[in-house]
Design a protein around this motif. Structure first.
Motif, short mmCIF file in Angstrom:
data_model
loop_
_atom_site.label_atom_id
_atom_site.label_comp_id
_atom_site.label_asym_id
_atom_site.label_seq_id
_atom_site.Cartn_x
_atom_site.Cartn_y
_atom_site.Cartn_z
N UNK A 133 57.49 44.45 41.09
CA UNK A 133 58.19 45.19 40.05
C UNK A 133 58.63 46.51 40.66
N UNK A 134 59.91 46.81 40.60
CA UNK A 134 60.41 48.05 41.19
C UNK A 134 61.34 48.75 40.22
N UNK A 135 61.23 50.08 40.19
CA UNK A 135 62.09 50.88 39.33
C UNK A 135 62.65 52.06 40.09
N UNK A 136 63.56 52.80 39.47
CA UNK A 136 64.37 53.89 40.04
C UNK A 136 65.40 53.29 40.99
N UNK A 137 66.57 53.87 41.10
CA UNK A 137 67.63 53.26 41.90
C UNK A 137 67.25 52.97 43.35
N UNK A 138 66.66 53.95 44.06
CA UNK A 138 66.38 53.73 45.48
C UNK A 138 65.19 52.79 45.68
N UNK A 139 64.08 53.01 44.98
CA UNK A 139 62.93 52.11 45.12
C UNK A 139 63.30 50.71 44.64
N UNK A 140 64.12 50.64 43.60
CA UNK A 140 64.56 49.34 43.12
C UNK A 140 65.37 48.59 44.16
N UNK A 141 66.30 49.30 44.79
CA UNK A 141 67.15 48.68 45.81
C UNK A 141 66.31 48.19 46.99
N UNK A 142 65.48 49.06 47.53
CA UNK A 142 64.69 48.70 48.71
C UNK A 142 63.65 47.64 48.37
N UNK A 143 63.00 47.80 47.22
CA UNK A 143 61.97 46.85 46.82
C UNK A 143 62.52 45.46 46.56
N UNK A 144 63.65 45.37 45.87
CA UNK A 144 64.23 44.06 45.58
C UNK A 144 64.79 43.40 46.85
N UNK A 145 65.42 44.18 47.72
CA UNK A 145 65.92 43.62 48.98
C UNK A 145 64.77 43.06 49.82
N UNK A 146 63.72 43.87 49.98
CA UNK A 146 62.60 43.43 50.81
C UNK A 146 61.88 42.23 50.20
#
Length: 369
Positions: free
Chosen positions: A66-79
């Motif tokens: 589960x990832x939130x905020x634009x940058x953590x969301x982007x990096x977390x979902x990609x990884x």
């Protein structure tokens, strides 16, 4: 997080090692991972952060991310997608691009599209946010969800409650506000996208008609704040009280008669819920998120975004009819108690997470990052 841990989840929190990181160590059962991430675009740094995310997820092998905020969301979902994590939840707490224009808006929206495309589900904090996500093409209805009536965390109803006369008097004394004053309040960042310019100008017009009106602002003044010279002068008026950041704002709500959030954009704002739990009528805007935090004509009034004239009218209507405000406050407390109790919001989240894991055929004791 405490509730997830109590429910049997092995919870791993991945966050930038910024202020507040050490305080998270006090949460029993939580495993912390410091992973530097920069909020603005920083291609080389972002690439290094993505590699760190991949190495961490390869080691943890979580059942769900589960990832939130634009940058953590982007990096977390990609990884998570790269590592083959089956359940990837992008928790949308706001739509950053709504506050941007031109090239900045285009880039922000493209980044959100990239993040959304790597998620299996988009968890939206508010119904209006879900509608905006679908309308913008980030995801279809089948991949978006709002739990219950919305809100990321709900309200602690014992902490924010209807004040007694003594509590109200104590709050007024604490902030050096006359018992005879009529207080319009705001809690949040003092900055342009919170609608502070419109609030200052509207409150000035209301004060001119009713000199007993006081504007109480609770929150830090951000740079750049976007206020012009005239608005900055209004901040220094004797009838405007600026308290700065308060770790515990409950006393401030007890000093208010109206709560006003004229924001240009939100996720699902918590402050109107806290204010309603404290028995206050709400004046807010029809911005994404804000519109979900008030029942127009029942718990408060809604005005168009950036419309100072309409905001003035709404504030005046309650200042000049305090019984209307009291009735809205009663209705607001009842609504918050029914739909936004923090305990129920948390139960909704845990039940949803458990349902996702059940669909995988595993148990809810896996890791969440």
């Amino acid at each position: 997080m405490r509730e997830l841990i109590a429910a049997g989840w092995d919870v791993h929190l991945v966050t930038d090692p910024s202020d507040g990181f050490e305080r998270l160590r006090d949460i029993a059962g939580l495993t912390l991972h410091a992973l530097p991430m920069k909020r603005p675009p920083a291609p080389l740094h972002d690439l290094r952060s993505l590699m760190r995310w991949r190495r961490l997820l390869k080691s943890l092998r979580p059942d769900v991310v589960v990832a939130g905020t634009p940058k953590a969301g982007l990096l977390g979902m990609l990884a998570a997608r790269m590592q083959g994590v089956q359940t990837r939840v992008y928790h949308l707490r706001g739509l950053r691009y709504e506050g941007l224009s031109g090239l900045s808006r285009f880039i922000s929206l493209r980044m959100e599209h990239l993040t959304a495309s790597r998620a299996t589900v988009l968890l939206c904090d508010a119904p209006s946010m879900r509608a905006a996500v679908i309308a913008s093409g980030l995801a279809g209805a089948e991949r978006t969800i709002v739990l219950g009536a919305g809100s990321a965390c709900g309200v602690e109803l014992d902490r924010f409650h209807l004040p007694t006369n003594d509590e109200r008097q104590e709050a007024r004394e604490l902030f050096d506000i006359s018992p005879a004053a009529f207080v319009i309040g705001f809690v949040g960042r003092i900055t342009e996208d919170k609608g502070i310019a419109e609030l200052l100008r509207a409150a000035a017009a209301v004060h001119a008609a009713h000199p007993q009106v006081v504007l109480l602002l609770v929150g830090p003044i951000e740079e750049p704040h976007g206020l012009d010279a005239e608005e900055l002068l209004l901040l220094g008026e004797a009838w405007v009280r600026t308290l700065g950041y308060l770790q515990e704002p409950s006393a401030a709500y007890r000093a208010m008669d109206i709560y006003c959030l004229p924001s240009h954009r939100e996720g699902f704002p918590i402050s109107p819920l806290e204010a309603m739990a404290s028995g206050l009528p709400i004046v807010s805007t029809d911005a994404t998120g804000c519109i979900d935090a008030v029942r127009p004509g029942i718990t408060g009034l809604v005005v168009p975004v950036r419309d100072t004239a309409k905001l003035t009218e709404a504030l005046l209507s309650i200042v000049e009819n305090p019984e209307l405000g009291k009735e809205m406050g009663i209705q607001g407390r009842a609504w918050v108690s029914a739909d936004f109790d923090s305990r129920q919001v948390t139960r909704n989240f845990i039940a949803y997470m458990t349902s996702l894991i059940s669909e995988q055929g595993t148990t809810p004791t896996g890791s969440a990052a």
